[in-house]
Design a protein around this motif. Sequence first.
Motif, PDB file in Angstrom:
ATOM      1  N   ALA A  76       0.806  -1.218   0.000  1.00  0.00           N
ATOM      2  CA  ALA A  76       0.000   0.000   0.000  1.00  0.00           C
ATOM      3  C   ALA A  76       0.840   1.270   0.000  1.00  0.00           C
ATOM      4  CB  ALA A  76      -0.930   0.000   1.218  1.00  0.00           C
ATOM      5  N   GLY A  77       2.148   1.117   0.190  1.00  0.00           N
ATOM      6  CA  GLY A  77       3.015   2.290   0.230  1.00  0.00           C
ATOM      7  C   GLY A  77       2.934   3.067   1.529  1.00  0.00           C
ATOM      8  N   ASP A  78       2.574   2.407   2.627  1.00  0.00           N
ATOM      9  CA  ASP A  78       2.510   3.087   3.928  1.00  0.00           C
ATOM     10  C   ASP A  78       3.883   3.656   4.292  1.00  0.00           C
ATOM     11  OD1 ASP A  78      -0.066   2.215   3.981  1.00  0.00           O
ATOM     12  OD2 ASP A  78       0.173   0.840   5.682  1.00  0.00           O
ATOM     13  N   GLU A  79       3.902   4.876   4.786  1.00  0.00           N
ATOM     14  CA  GLU A  79       5.156   5.492   5.223  1.00  0.00           C
ATOM     15  C   GLU A  79       5.461   5.183   6.683  1.00  0.00           C
ATOM     16  OE1 GLU A  79       4.961   9.634   4.361  1.00  0.00           O
ATOM     17  OE2 GLU A  79       4.963   9.337   2.190  1.00  0.00           O
ATOM     18  N   MET A  80       4.441   4.772   7.432  1.00  0.00           N
ATOM     19  CA  MET A  80       4.602   4.464   8.843  1.00  0.00           C
ATOM     20  C   MET A  80       3.826   3.200   9.176  1.00  0.00           C
ATOM     21  SD  MET A  80       6.133   5.662  11.584  1.00  0.00           S
ATOM     22  CE  MET A  80       6.370   7.417  11.238  1.00  0.00           C
ATOM     23  N   THR A  81       4.423   2.345   9.967  1.00  0.00           N
ATOM     24  CA  THR A  81       3.726   1.163  10.457  1.00  0.00           C
ATOM     25  C   THR A  81       4.133   0.977  11.916  1.00  0.00           C
ATOM     26  OG1 THR A  81       3.225  -1.156  10.018  1.00  0.00           O
ATOM     27  CG2 THR A  81       5.499  -0.461   9.653  1.00  0.00           C
ATOM     28  N   GLY A  82       4.003  -0.230  12.440  1.00  0.00           N
ATOM     29  CA  GLY A  82       4.361  -0.439  13.832  1.00  0.00           C
ATOM     30  C   GLY A  82       3.889  -1.786  14.322  1.00  0.00           C
ATOM     31  N   ALA A  83       3.694  -1.894  15.628  1.00  0.00           N
ATOM     32  CA  ALA A  83       3.228  -3.141  16.237  1.00  0.00           C
ATOM     33  C   ALA A  83       2.270  -2.794  17.364  1.00  0.00           C
ATOM     34  CB  ALA A  83       4.399  -3.962  16.772  1.00  0.00           C
ATOM     35  N   SER A  84       1.344  -3.718  17.629  1.00  0.00           N
ATOM     36  CA  SER A  84       0.337  -3.528  18.670  1.00  0.00           C
ATOM     37  C   SER A  84       0.241  -4.781  19.528  1.00  0.00           C
ATOM     38  CB  SER A  84      -1.045  -3.263  18.046  1.00  0.00           C
ATOM     39  OG  SER A  84      -1.008  -2.233  17.085  1.00  0.00           O
TER      40      SER A  84
END
Length: 314
Positions: free
Chosen positions: A127-135
């Motif tokens: 999707a081209g996300d510039e930011m991700t992470g973990a939950s």
Amino acid sequence: MKLVFAGTPEVAVPALDALIASERHEVAAVVTRPDARAGRGRRLVPSPVAQRAEEEGIEVLKPARPRDEDFLARLREIGPDCAPVVAYGALLPRVALDVPARGWVNLHFSLLPAWRGAAPVQHALLAGDEMTGASTFLIEEGLDSGPVYGVITEKVQPADTSGDLLTRLAFAGAGLLAATMDGIEDGTLRAVPQPEEGVSLAPKIGVEDARIDWEAPALRVDRLVRACTPAPGAWTVFRGERLKVRSLTPETGQPSEGGGPGPGELVAGKNSVLVGTGSHPVQLQWVQPQGKKPMPAADWARGVRVSEGERLGV
């Protein structure tokens, strides 16, 4: 707390290590998927989590299904306070979810409610996300829909593959999971329901999904290759055989409609291999012919003697 850790692949090992190292909790047992066949000899090999637990002398449970009565009976005997989970690989039935007094807490590699499902990192790259992470969240019977305890963020780098990004998230997420266990134990942490807006799904990416469409824009081709590296591996066809594309670089040269190579068309130079797409060409960096090891694209092109006008994907 007394913990039963559930996980299977290498990406779950940093979290297991963090919990083993914790002075506040005891990892009483590990739950993992049954041994799987691997290698040329197709020998049965225990999962990376099983191997790590055995090194520490921790009991390992390998149920064929988490609803197997023998497994449930042993889980009740252990009586865990909480069961942290990282990429276990099987759905937990209600009868198993009810055993730990404080539930099963999953470390999921996305910023929920975005990218619920089996392949959050791959879909973030697609999707081209510039930011991700973990939950970290309390597991319910729905798909990654439980209330969230905590999150961390991670910037997506332009050249990240899913393997690169997942490795960073595995280590950062290990600290998040350990901190979540601490907060649950001392009562300072409360799970917050996920918002109803912003839900997106991340189903598993299969081999057919990883086939490169050279009619797509170069940006889309680049995202697909990075998302599918190392698994399942982006691929195309050359002279009737499958060719994996391990890495490539989008070019800023002449677009296809302006006289550059057409979609899938190969232009092999002495030290470079360009391929046309639906927009600008891309430069192949590493490829893997069927039945062979990965190699630089220029070496591959010299070996097969690419002819003028030959195309990938045909």
